[in-house]
Design an enzyme around this catalytic site. Structure first.
Site, PDB file in Angstrom:
ATOM      1  N   GLU A 187       0.801  -1.234   0.000  1.00 14.06           N
ATOM      2  CA  GLU A 187       0.000   0.000   0.000  1.00 14.06           C
ATOM      3  C   GLU A 187       0.834   1.285   0.000  1.00 14.06           C
ATOM      4  O   GLU A 187       0.666   2.153   0.851  1.00 14.06           O
ATOM      5  CB  GLU A 187      -0.970  -0.028   1.187  1.00 14.06           C
ATOM      6  CG  GLU A 187      -1.912  -1.213   1.161  1.00 14.06           C
ATOM      7  CD  GLU A 187      -2.805  -1.304   2.394  1.00 14.06           C
ATOM      8  OE1 GLU A 187      -2.779  -0.392   3.229  1.00 14.06           O
ATOM      9  OE2 GLU A 187      -3.538  -2.313   2.512  1.00 14.06           O
ATOM     10  N   GLU A 228      -6.207 -10.720  -1.244  1.00 12.17           N
ATOM     11  CA  GLU A 228      -6.971 -10.530   0.000  1.00 12.17           C
ATOM     12  C   GLU A 228      -8.467 -10.495  -0.316  1.00 12.17           C
ATOM     13  O   GLU A 228      -9.189  -9.593   0.100  1.00 12.17           O
ATOM     14  CB  GLU A 228      -6.526  -9.248   0.708  1.00 12.17           C
ATOM     15  CG  GLU A 228      -5.036  -9.220   1.032  1.00 12.17           C
ATOM     16  CD  GLU A 228      -4.600  -7.969   1.776  1.00 12.17           C
ATOM     17  OE1 GLU A 228      -5.454  -7.294   2.398  1.00 12.17           O
ATOM     18  OE2 GLU A 228      -3.389  -7.649   1.742  1.00 12.17           O
TER      19      GLU A 228
END
Length: 369
Positions: free
Chosen positions: A153, A258
């Site tokens: 991220e 995810e």
């Protein structure tokens, strides 16, 4: 009549055969199919979870126990017990293990960016800390982990670099430094960049630039992980599919890392999977506290089938799909972005019972062309 009975019996036997198969028996022919485990599950303390993993998955990843705040809560003091338990679980159950994650601005110990006086550390100090953490962790698991989410991220939705302490103190080359350190510690391990909202065109383009820049410098990067915390009506599936093509065109594999499905209404202002989001609880945001209505389950099932249709079409470009949790009981979406909700985001319910969508995905994947 006899012919109809034979046909009905054959249909029942076929359905039983499909149900007897696991996801890994079908999807596993094309790529890894995995699941994130919490420390109770990976220690073998939840027999229902162990049975599901053995039947359906050929890959596992730690939900939290390999993050820096858990491995090195104090500088130089490493605690590997929970992560070693996951390694043993993967070995004993014949699972491929992915390491998650080495460098992330969140779930990082407080000391990492400060000196003893509480001041922000210098670039050289932070580079040293980051490299030592990576080398110690990757070295500890050398030969036991197939690949690592090296950086997590680092890009904002608008395509700019996230102004995390890693970026603010070191600069954008913290990503290159991290990948090089991971490769030095285990040259045999695959290395990945992982992020959410990668169907967003600006973010997609920025990650493509990042991948190409790393590859042009001779830095190893094997895959981009598309987190895929999806909802019933987001992301736009055409944009999502375009991102798979875009990342593959950069010369890397694509991973869905995810995967889950938020079936609850989003609060005003909610965006993506930015973990810092925390909205006030309201009953209207938790409309199904007892059970999921059939009408919503049908949308849940249809959305998953649409996603797996995409994955099947792009199986030559992909190397892994990972569900972010086993059962609805354990899903992080019960508390994100609103604490105390009851979500229904995964393939197994709160009692670890298999939902019908699992057999339908197996049947979908078996329809080979």
């Amino acid at each position: 009549m006899k012919r109809l009975m034979i046909a009905a019996l054959a249909a029942l036997l076929q359905a039983a055969s499909l149900h007897a198969q696991g996801l890994k028996d079908v999807i596993g022919k094309d790529m890894l199919i995995g699941v994130a485990l919490n420390k109770w599950q990976s220690s073998g303390g939840v027999p229902e979870a162990t049975a599901i993993v053995r039947k359906h998955f050929n890959s596992v990843v730690a939900e939290n126990c390999m993050k820096s705040e858990n491995l090195q809560p104090r500088e130089g003091k490493f605690y590997f017990d929970a992560a070693d338990s996951l390694v043993a679980f993967a070995r004993d159950n014949n699972q491929t293990l992915t390491g998650h994650c080495l460098v992330w601005h969140s779930q990082v110990p407080r000391w990492f960016f400060k000196d003893k006086a509480g001041r922000t550390v210098t670039r050289d100090v932070l580079v040293g800390r980051m490299r030592r953490h990576i080398k110690k962790v990757v070295g500890h698991f050398k030969g036991k982990v197939r690949g690592w989410d090296v950086v997590n991220e680092a890009i904002e939705d608008d395509g700019s670099f996230r102004k995390s302490p890693f970026y603010s103190i070191i600069g954008e080359d913290f990503i290159e430094i991290a990948f090089r350190a991971a490769h030095e510690a285990d040259p045999g391990a695959e290395l990945y960049y992982n992020d959410y909202s990668l169907s967003n065109p600006a973010k997609r383009d920025a990650v493509c630039r990042l991948v190409r820049r790393l590859k042009s410098k001779g830095v190893r990067i094997d895959a981009v992980g598309m987190q895929s915390h999806n909802g019933l009506d987001y992301p736009d599936l055409s944009a999502y599919e375009a991102s798979i093509d875009s990342f593959a065109a950069c010369g890397v594999k694509v991973m869905v890392t995810e995967l889950d499905l938020n079936v609850l209404p989003s609060p005003k202002g909610f965006s993506g999977a930015r973990i810092e989001q925390d909205f006030e609880y309201h009953k209207r945001l938790n409309p199904y506290p007892e059970a999921l209505p059939d009408s919503i389950y049908r949308k849940f099932e249809q959305r998953y089938l649409e996603l797996f249709s995409i994955y099947r079409r792009h199986r030559h470009q992909m190397s892994r799909i990972t569900l972010w949790g086993i059962s609805d009981r354990d899903s992080w979406l019960n508390d994100f972005p609103v604490h105390g909700r009851t979500n229904y985001s995964l393939f197994f319910d709160r009692n670890y019972a298999e939902k019908p969508v699992v057999s339908k995905i197996i049947e979908l994947w078996e329809g080979r062309d």
